[in-house]
Design a protein around this motif. Structure first.
Motif, PDB file in Angstrom:
ATOM      1  N   HIS A 202       0.844  -1.199   0.000  1.00  0.00           N
ATOM      2  CA  HIS A 202       0.000   0.000   0.000  1.00  0.00           C
ATOM      3  C   HIS A 202       0.881   1.251   0.000  1.00  0.00           C
ATOM      4  O   HIS A 202       0.611   2.220  -0.724  1.00  0.00           O
ATOM      5  CB  HIS A 202      -0.912   0.010   1.231  1.00  0.00           C
ATOM      6  CG  HIS A 202      -2.188  -0.743   1.042  1.00  0.00           C
ATOM      7  ND1 HIS A 202      -3.162  -0.343   0.138  1.00  0.00           N
ATOM      8  CD2 HIS A 202      -2.665  -1.879   1.630  1.00  0.00           C
ATOM      9  CE1 HIS A 202      -4.177  -1.192   0.186  1.00  0.00           C
ATOM     10  NE2 HIS A 202      -3.896  -2.134   1.065  1.00  0.00           N
ATOM     11  N   ARG A 203       1.941   1.226   0.809  1.00  0.00           N
ATOM     12  CA  ARG A 203       2.861   2.359   0.862  1.00  0.00           C
ATOM     13  C   ARG A 203       3.522   2.581  -0.495  1.00  0.00           C
ATOM     14  O   ARG A 203       3.602   3.723  -0.978  1.00  0.00           O
ATOM     15  CB  ARG A 203       3.926   2.089   1.927  1.00  0.00           C
ATOM     16  CG  ARG A 203       5.077   3.089   1.924  1.00  0.00           C
ATOM     17  CD  ARG A 203       6.190   2.663   2.862  1.00  0.00           C
ATOM     18  NE  ARG A 203       6.639   1.307   2.617  1.00  0.00           N
ATOM     19  CZ  ARG A 203       7.460   0.960   1.613  1.00  0.00           C
ATOM     20  NH1 ARG A 203       7.869   1.876   0.744  1.00  0.00           N
ATOM     21  NH2 ARG A 203       7.827  -0.298   1.448  1.00  0.00           N
ATOM     22  N   ILE A 207       3.257   5.927  -3.373  1.00  0.00           N
ATOM     23  CA  ILE A 207       4.420   6.710  -3.797  1.00  0.00           C
ATOM     24  C   ILE A 207       4.613   6.651  -5.306  1.00  0.00           C
ATOM     25  O   ILE A 207       4.985   7.642  -5.942  1.00  0.00           O
ATOM     26  CB  ILE A 207       5.692   6.186  -3.101  1.00  0.00           C
ATOM     27  CG1 ILE A 207       5.541   6.290  -1.580  1.00  0.00           C
ATOM     28  CG2 ILE A 207       6.924   6.962  -3.556  1.00  0.00           C
ATOM     29  CD1 ILE A 207       6.649   5.610  -0.807  1.00  0.00           C
ATOM     30  N   LEU A 208       4.352   5.489  -5.896  1.00  0.00           N
ATOM     31  CA  LEU A 208       4.636   5.282  -7.320  1.00  0.00           C
ATOM     32  C   LEU A 208       3.435   4.693  -8.035  1.00  0.00           C
ATOM     33  O   LEU A 208       2.891   3.676  -7.604  1.00  0.00           O
ATOM     34  CB  LEU A 208       5.831   4.330  -7.456  1.00  0.00           C
ATOM     35  CG  LEU A 208       6.323   4.053  -8.880  1.00  0.00           C
ATOM     36  CD1 LEU A 208       7.095   5.263  -9.413  1.00  0.00           C
ATOM     37  CD2 LEU A 208       7.220   2.807  -8.902  1.00  0.00           C
ATOM     38  N   TYR A 209       3.020   5.344  -9.117  1.00  0.00           N
ATOM     39  CA  TYR A 209       2.027   4.736  -9.995  1.00  0.00           C
ATOM     40  C   TYR A 209       2.702   3.585 -10.741  1.00  0.00           C
ATOM     41  O   TYR A 209       3.757   3.761 -11.348  1.00  0.00           O
ATOM     42  CB  TYR A 209       1.518   5.727 -11.032  1.00  0.00           C
ATOM     43  CG  TYR A 209       0.710   6.881 -10.513  1.00  0.00           C
ATOM     44  CD1 TYR A 209      -0.500   6.673  -9.853  1.00  0.00           C
ATOM     45  CD2 TYR A 209       1.139   8.193 -10.697  1.00  0.00           C
ATOM     46  CE1 TYR A 209      -1.260   7.738  -9.392  1.00  0.00           C
ATOM     47  CE2 TYR A 209       0.388   9.259 -10.244  1.00  0.00           C
ATOM     48  CZ  TYR A 209      -0.807   9.028  -9.591  1.00  0.00           C
ATOM     49  OH  TYR A 209      -1.554  10.089  -9.134  1.00  0.00           O
ATOM     50  N   VAL A 228       6.182   8.567 -10.742  1.00  0.00           N
ATOM     51  CA  VAL A 228       6.178   8.943  -9.333  1.00  0.00           C
ATOM     52  C   VAL A 228       4.883   9.664  -8.990  1.00  0.00           C
ATOM     53  O   VAL A 228       4.469  10.579  -9.697  1.00  0.00           O
ATOM     54  CB  VAL A 228       7.392   9.834  -8.993  1.00  0.00           C
ATOM     55  CG1 VAL A 228       7.265  10.390  -7.570  1.00  0.00           C
ATOM     56  CG2 VAL A 228       8.686   9.045  -9.133  1.00  0.00           C
ATOM     57  N   ARG A 229       4.247   9.250  -7.918  1.00  0.00           N
ATOM     58  CA  ARG A 229       3.000   9.873  -7.451  1.00  0.00           C
ATOM     59  C   ARG A 229       3.263  10.879  -6.334  1.00  0.00           C
ATOM     60  O   ARG A 229       2.599  11.905  -6.251  1.00  0.00           O
ATOM     61  CB  ARG A 229       2.039   8.787  -6.957  1.00  0.00           C
ATOM     62  CG  ARG A 229       0.687   9.305  -6.470  1.00  0.00           C
ATOM     63  CD  ARG A 229      -0.248   8.137  -6.154  1.00  0.00           C
ATOM     64  NE  ARG A 229      -1.563   8.603  -5.748  1.00  0.00           N
ATOM     65  CZ  ARG A 229      -1.949   8.764  -4.485  1.00  0.00           C
ATOM     66  NH1 ARG A 229      -1.089   8.484  -3.491  1.00  0.00           N
ATOM     67  NH2 ARG A 229      -3.165   9.172  -4.195  1.00  0.00           N
ATOM     68  N   ASN A 230       4.221  10.572  -5.469  1.00  0.00           N
ATOM     69  CA  ASN A 230       4.535  11.437  -4.342  1.00  0.00           C
ATOM     70  C   ASN A 230       6.046  11.646  -4.294  1.00  0.00           C
ATOM     71  O   ASN A 230       6.783  10.808  -3.774  1.00  0.00           O
ATOM     72  CB  ASN A 230       4.029  10.803  -3.035  1.00  0.00           C
ATOM     73  CG  ASN A 230       4.126  11.746  -1.854  1.00  0.00           C
ATOM     74  OD1 ASN A 230       4.993  12.617  -1.807  1.00  0.00           O
ATOM     75  ND2 ASN A 230       3.244  11.578  -0.884  1.00  0.00           N
ATOM     76  N   GLY A 270      11.505  12.583 -11.025  1.00  0.00           N
ATOM     77  CA  GLY A 270      11.383  12.411  -9.586  1.00  0.00           C
ATOM     78  C   GLY A 270      11.950  11.104  -9.065  1.00  0.00           C
ATOM     79  O   GLY A 270      11.932  10.851  -7.857  1.00  0.00           O
ATOM     80  N   LEU A 271      12.463  10.248  -9.964  1.00  0.00           N
ATOM     81  CA  LEU A 271      12.979   8.947  -9.551  1.00  0.00           C
ATOM     82  C   LEU A 271      14.458   8.968  -9.161  1.00  0.00           C
ATOM     83  O   LEU A 271      14.990   7.952  -8.724  1.00  0.00           O
ATOM     84  CB  LEU A 271      12.785   7.913 -10.662  1.00  0.00           C
ATOM     85  CG  LEU A 271      11.470   7.137 -10.684  1.00  0.00           C
ATOM     86  CD1 LEU A 271      11.462   6.174 -11.860  1.00  0.00           C
ATOM     87  CD2 LEU A 271      11.258   6.366  -9.379  1.00  0.00           C
ATOM     88  N   ALA A 272      15.125  10.114  -9.315  1.00  0.00           N
ATOM     89  CA  ALA A 272      16.565  10.184  -9.055  1.00  0.00           C
ATOM     90  C   ALA A 272      16.963   9.634  -7.686  1.00  0.00           C
ATOM     91  O   ALA A 272      17.934   8.883  -7.582  1.00  0.00           O
ATOM     92  CB  ALA A 272      17.059  11.627  -9.216  1.00  0.00           C
ATOM     93  N   PRO A 273      16.230   9.970  -6.588  1.00  0.00           N
ATOM     94  CA  PRO A 273      16.616   9.413  -5.275  1.00  0.00           C
ATOM     95  C   PRO A 273      16.626   7.890  -5.259  1.00  0.00           C
ATOM     96  O   PRO A 273      17.478   7.288  -4.611  1.00  0.00           O
ATOM     97  CB  PRO A 273      15.534   9.967  -4.338  1.00  0.00           C
ATOM     98  CG  PRO A 273      15.083  11.233  -4.982  1.00  0.00           C
ATOM     99  CD  PRO A 273      15.111  10.933  -6.457  1.00  0.00           C
ATOM    100  N   LEU A 274      15.714   7.280  -5.984  1.00  0.00           N
ATOM    101  CA  LEU A 274      15.679   5.818  -6.043  1.00  0.00           C
ATOM    102  C   LEU A 274      16.857   5.289  -6.839  1.00  0.00           C
ATOM    103  O   LEU A 274      17.471   4.282  -6.479  1.00  0.00           O
ATOM    104  CB  LEU A 274      14.364   5.348  -6.658  1.00  0.00           C
ATOM    105  CG  LEU A 274      14.208   3.834  -6.851  1.00  0.00           C
ATOM    106  CD1 LEU A 274      14.235   3.121  -5.505  1.00  0.00           C
ATOM    107  CD2 LEU A 274      12.920   3.512  -7.595  1.00  0.00           C
TER     108      LEU A 274
END
Length: 411
Positions: A202-203, A207-209, A228-230, A270-274
């Motif tokens: 769920h978490r 955060i990600l579609y 990225v959703r959040n 928005g995915l750079a941190p991942l």
């Protein structure tokens, strides 16, 4: 709508408990039916306004998501039933007037829209027939019945998709079916927390579609959209979460879809941190292994949008562990490219199309996962019986000793 709430003690009462169960069931049905139908929201608004004399603007300004339906029903379920006949009239109207309509819509529409001609077209592309397909399914069923280490006998629909994915090779299907069950015990880092209704999943979805589109492309491919959703919570996301969500989607596809080909649209904004997060190489290799060795992913195209500078380094890693013919199907593109590649009424609103938004697709899949809760709970317990295996697994050298992958040279 109502500020008065039932106490937690009152909710435990028999009458309140029964009503709450009905409302929760209605909530699930409304989301499933409303999300899947193409019925204009103005029509839903009109129906809601006619129910029990309920004055309600639906949806409220700037409310794009079906989550409002959740909110409405949750408030209704928590309001005091001492409102009397008015509250009962609303509930009665919901169940008597709308039940059949919602049920009909739910039955008619699915998250896997497959036309009557799709399977036949797939069979034609392999120069085979439905009669031959049925015979192959029977052959695999009889073979599974002779394998004491299998925890179950697959349904014909699932076997059908294994055959399609493996180009109707019986021997390859046998290997992939065995690997399908075996790998669940070999990769506990992925399968140990995979249930889509678990808090962790769920978490991840908050955060990600990561959603499949109900419609097939004209080439009969299923499209996965990822974005990225959040952005504020990307640091909480793990590469394994992406793999687990893919598997959960694929489990349903194998049972309800015609799995012929796949297209992925990966929005990297928005995915750079991942991407910068330190991830064991075994996790990347596990993901590719599942795609290739279990589901025989027939990947036709991968569209990469908003690829950051670090993306090229990631691609160089992916190239080391992905089959060359698959890697060649990756294309770095823009939103305009998507408009040229997908019908406008299929492309999500997020990319300038007129189709379901990614948020709407997320709502639909959340409801689907909830609907299939018993199915996923059963999958959690479905494991191979290694002590009963009649022979050595043919692909065991791929997994290595106890599932630890061999070192990959990244130079």
């Amino acid at each position: 709508m109502c500020d008065r709430r039932m106490s937690s003690q009152a909710l435990l009462g028999k009458e309140h408990g029964v009503v709450k169960k009905k409302v929760v069931l209605a909530m699930r049905l409304v989301v499933l039916a409303g999300a899947r139908s193409k019925l204009p929201r103005t029509n839903f608004s009109r129906e809601l306004n006619n129910v029990g004399g309920l004055a309600l603007t639906w949806p409220p300004p700037k409310m794009e998501s079906l989550s409002y339906v959740y909110c409405f029903l949750l408030v209704l379920s928590s309001c005091k039933l001492e409102l009397g006949k008015y509250a009962k009239r609303i509930l009665n109207a919901w169940f008597s007037n709308l039940w059949e309509m919602f049920f009909a819509i739910t039955m008619e529409r699915t998250l896997f829209e497959v036309g009557d001609c799709v399977l036949q077209n797939v069979l034609d592309s392999f120069n085979t027939s439905e009669k031959s397909l049925q015979q192959d399914v029977i052959t695999l069923t009889k073979w599974m019945q002779t394998q004491p280490h299998f925890p179950e006998i697959m349904e014909p629909k699932t076997l059908q998709n294994f055959l399609i994915q493996n180009k109707f090779s019986i021997e390859r299907c046998k290997q992939k079916i065995d690997m399908y069950y075996t790998i669940k015990s070999k990769l506990p880092e992925i399968y140990g927390t995979i249930n889509p209704n678990s808090p962790g999943m769920h978490r991840a979805r908050s955060i990600l579609y990561s959603v499949l589109h109900p419609r097939l492309t004209k080439e009969m491919c299923r499209v996965l959209f990822m974005k990225v959703r959040n952005k504020d919570r990307v640091n909480e996301l793990l590469i394994g979460d992406i793999s687990r969500n893919f598997i959960n989607l694929q489990e349903l596809r194998m049972r309800e879809d015609v799995v012929f080909g796949d297209v992925m649209v990966l929005d990297c904004q928005g995915l750079a941190p991942l991407l910068f997060k330190v991830t064991p190489m075994s996790m990347y290799k596990s993901t590719v292994l599942i795609y290739e060795r279990v589901y025989s992913l027939r990947l036709k195209k991968v569209y990469l949008l908003n690829l950051p500078a670090v993306g090229e380094k990631i691609l160089s890693i992916v190239k080391k562990i992905m089959l060359p013919k698959l890697f060649e199907r990756i294309e770095i593109c823009t939103a305009e490219t998507l408009k040229e590649s997908f019908p406008i009424d299929m492309l999500p609103k997020d990319y300038g199309g007129e189709g379901y938004s990614l948020e709407e697709l997320k709502d639909m899949w959340d409801a689907k996962f909830l609907e299939k809760k018993d199915f996923y709970d059963r999958l959690d317990q479905t494991r191979i019986h290694e002590n009963l295996r009649p022979g050595k697994l043919k692909d065991d050298d791929i997994l290595g000793v106890y599932g630890n992958f061999k070192k990959v040279d990244l130079d």
